[in-house]
Design an enzyme around this catalytic site. Sequence first.
Site, mmCIF file in Angstrom:
data_model
loop_
_atom_site.group_PDB
_atom_site.id
_atom_site.type_symbol
_atom_site.label_atom_id
_atom_site.label_comp_id
_atom_site.label_asym_id
_atom_site.label_seq_id
_atom_site.Cartn_x
_atom_site.Cartn_y
_atom_site.Cartn_z
ATOM 1 N N LYS A 1 66.930 10.759 17.583
ATOM 2 C CA LYS A 1 68.291 11.296 17.675
ATOM 3 C C LYS A 1 69.077 10.570 18.776
ATOM 4 O O LYS A 1 68.495 9.825 19.569
ATOM 5 C CB LYS A 1 68.212 12.803 17.942
ATOM 6 C CG LYS A 1 67.583 13.594 16.779
ATOM 7 C CD LYS A 1 67.586 15.096 17.066
ATOM 8 C CE LYS A 1 66.956 15.887 15.924
ATOM 9 N NZ LYS A 1 67.017 17.351 16.171
ATOM 10 N N TYR B 1 71.630 18.088 7.367
ATOM 11 C CA TYR B 1 71.348 19.406 7.944
ATOM 12 C C TYR B 1 71.950 20.547 7.116
ATOM 13 O O TYR B 1 72.205 21.629 7.656
ATOM 14 C CB TYR B 1 71.852 19.459 9.390
ATOM 15 C CG TYR B 1 70.905 18.804 10.380
ATOM 16 C CD1 TYR B 1 69.593 19.264 10.515
ATOM 17 C CD2 TYR B 1 71.314 17.743 11.187
ATOM 18 C CE1 TYR B 1 68.713 18.678 11.420
ATOM 19 C CE2 TYR B 1 70.438 17.148 12.093
ATOM 20 C CZ TYR B 1 69.135 17.633 12.207
ATOM 21 O OH TYR B 1 68.271 17.049 13.098
ATOM 22 N N PHE C 1 75.160 27.188 15.318
ATOM 23 C CA PHE C 1 75.116 25.906 16.031
ATOM 24 C C PHE C 1 75.385 24.705 15.117
ATOM 25 O O PHE C 1 75.295 23.554 15.556
ATOM 26 C CB PHE C 1 73.772 25.726 16.743
ATOM 27 C CG PHE C 1 72.567 25.803 15.812
ATOM 28 C CD1 PHE C 1 72.176 24.707 15.062
ATOM 29 C CD2 PHE C 1 71.828 26.982 15.709
ATOM 30 C CE1 PHE C 1 71.080 24.770 14.209
ATOM 31 C CE2 PHE C 1 70.725 27.059 14.852
ATOM 32 C CZ PHE C 1 70.356 25.945 14.102
ATOM 33 N N ARG D 1 54.955 16.031 12.517
ATOM 34 C CA ARG D 1 55.523 17.262 13.087
ATOM 35 C C ARG D 1 54.709 17.704 14.303
ATOM 36 O O ARG D 1 55.254 18.178 15.296
ATOM 37 C CB ARG D 1 55.551 18.378 12.033
ATOM 38 C CG ARG D 1 56.477 18.100 10.859
ATOM 39 C CD ARG D 1 57.919 18.400 11.136
ATOM 40 N NE ARG D 1 58.195 19.801 11.366
ATOM 41 C CZ ARG D 1 59.421 20.297 11.537
ATOM 42 N NH1 ARG D 1 60.487 19.501 11.525
ATOM 43 N NH2 ARG D 1 59.606 21.581 11.743
ATOM 44 N N ASN E 1 66.773 17.470 21.262
ATOM 45 C CA ASN E 1 65.307 17.476 21.210
ATOM 46 C C ASN E 1 64.720 16.170 20.675
ATOM 47 O O ASN E 1 63.644 16.136 20.110
ATOM 48 C CB ASN E 1 64.796 18.713 20.458
ATOM 49 C CG ASN E 1 65.303 18.777 19.031
ATOM 50 O OD1 ASN E 1 65.973 17.865 18.569
ATOM 51 N ND2 ASN E 1 64.958 19.843 18.332
ATOM 52 N N HIS F 1 63.761 13.872 15.003
ATOM 53 C CA HIS F 1 63.703 14.675 13.779
ATOM 54 C C HIS F 1 62.563 14.169 12.915
ATOM 55 O O HIS F 1 62.326 12.968 12.846
ATOM 56 C CB HIS F 1 64.996 14.557 12.968
ATOM 57 C CG HIS F 1 64.827 15.025 11.551
ATOM 58 N ND1 HIS F 1 64.882 16.353 11.209
ATOM 59 C CD2 HIS F 1 64.526 14.348 10.416
ATOM 60 C CE1 HIS F 1 64.648 16.471 9.908
ATOM 61 N NE2 HIS F 1 64.420 15.269 9.404
ATOM 62 N N GLU G 1 65.236 13.538 2.181
ATOM 63 C CA GLU G 1 65.791 12.832 3.328
ATOM 64 C C GLU G 1 65.638 11.317 3.206
ATOM 65 O O GLU G 1 66.553 10.569 3.558
ATOM 66 C CB GLU G 1 65.139 13.372 4.613
ATOM 67 C CG GLU G 1 65.569 14.823 4.863
ATOM 68 C CD GLU G 1 64.765 15.535 5.941
ATOM 69 O OE1 GLU G 1 63.911 14.888 6.582
ATOM 70 O OE2 GLU G 1 64.977 16.754 6.130
HETATM 71 P P1 GTP Z 1 64.672 18.841 12.982
HETATM 72 O O1 GTP Z 1 63.500 17.930 12.872
HETATM 73 O O2 GTP Z 1 65.807 18.247 13.767
HETATM 74 O O3 GTP Z 1 65.105 19.397 11.640
HETATM 75 O O4 GTP Z 1 64.159 20.053 13.884
HETATM 76 P P2 GTP Z 1 63.227 21.252 13.477
HETATM 77 O O5 GTP Z 1 62.826 21.135 12.028
HETATM 78 O O6 GTP Z 1 62.167 21.349 14.494
HETATM 79 O O7 GTP Z 1 64.206 22.498 13.661
HETATM 80 P P3 GTP Z 1 65.246 23.130 12.622
HETATM 81 O O8 GTP Z 1 65.273 22.372 11.338
HETATM 82 O O9 GTP Z 1 65.018 24.586 12.592
HETATM 83 O O10 GTP Z 1 66.625 22.891 13.391
HETATM 84 C C1 GTP Z 1 67.311 21.670 13.231
HETATM 85 C C2 GTP Z 1 67.886 21.232 14.548
HETATM 86 O O11 GTP Z 1 68.925 22.102 14.916
HETATM 87 C C3 GTP Z 1 66.909 21.278 15.725
HETATM 88 O O12 GTP Z 1 66.137 20.111 15.836
HETATM 89 C C4 GTP Z 1 67.844 21.411 16.897
HETATM 90 O O13 GTP Z 1 68.264 20.132 17.339
HETATM 91 C C5 GTP Z 1 69.023 22.154 16.315
HETATM 92 N N1 GTP Z 1 69.000 23.540 16.764
HETATM 93 C C6 GTP Z 1 68.137 24.509 16.384
HETATM 94 N N2 GTP Z 1 68.435 25.652 17.012
HETATM 95 C C7 GTP Z 1 69.490 25.378 17.809
HETATM 96 C C8 GTP Z 1 70.274 26.147 18.713
HETATM 97 O O14 GTP Z 1 70.037 27.335 18.925
HETATM 98 N N3 GTP Z 1 71.312 25.493 19.334
HETATM 99 C C9 GTP Z 1 71.595 24.172 19.104
HETATM 100 N N4 GTP Z 1 72.623 23.578 19.729
HETATM 101 N N5 GTP Z 1 70.882 23.427 18.276
HETATM 102 C C10 GTP Z 1 69.842 24.027 17.642
HETATM 103 MG MG MG Z 2 64.187 20.829 10.435
#
Ligand code: GTP
Ligand code: MG
Length: 147
Positions: free
Chosen positions: A9, A49, A57, A85, A112, A115, A126
């Site tokens: 990212k 997304y 968010f 993961r 974070n 992805h 994807e």
């Molecule tokens: P990805 O690999 O990025 O998809 O992450 P993930 O699969 O571990 O998490 P998820 O798909 O649930 O969420 C997608 C992304 O949304 C996360 O990686 C975060 O960067 C973002 N995100 C999730 N929760 C929050 C939040 O509470 N606030 C903000 N700003 N971003 C969030």
């Molecule tokens: Mg995700």
Amino acid sequence: NEKTFIMVKPDGVQRNLIGEIVTRFEKKGFQLVGAKLMSVSKELAEEHYGEHKERPFFGELVDFITSSPVFAMVWEGPGVIATARQMMGTTNPSEAAPGTIRGDYGISVGMNIIHGSDSAESAEREMGLWFTDQDLTSYDKTLSKWI
Ligand code: GTP
Ligand code: MG
């Protein structure tokens, strides 16, 4: 041959973590089959997304992903979707285990670092979104029999 979509990212690119992240996947034994540094359009970010469209968010997430270039990759190898993961760590870096990418390098859930596709279906979707078939190579490494 299992494949997954992995993306460094904008925060990871800005913090010079591309090499470190590529190195971790290489050393693990996975094979890089496609990669590009690119700016992300709002359309692509929203599509990628899409499952989070209704979340509070979502706007922030799209703004972040489009704020600076990302490094998009496809990695191949047995079990690569789930193992990647695990190597990434949990979504919130504050809670991610030390030794994982998020656990070692991140603090905030908004930034974070990385992805990775969360299932075989997500990986297919994807990869199709970010890469064309011509972008991806398939090649044998003599090393593969040792991994
Ligand atoms: P990805 O690999 O990025 O998809 O992450 P993930 O699969 O571990 O998490 P998820 O798909 O649930 O969420 C997608 C992304 O949304 C996360 O990686 C975060 O960067 C973002 N995100 C999730 N929760 C929050 C939040 O509470 N606030 C903000 N700003 N971003 C969030
Ligand atoms: Mg995700």
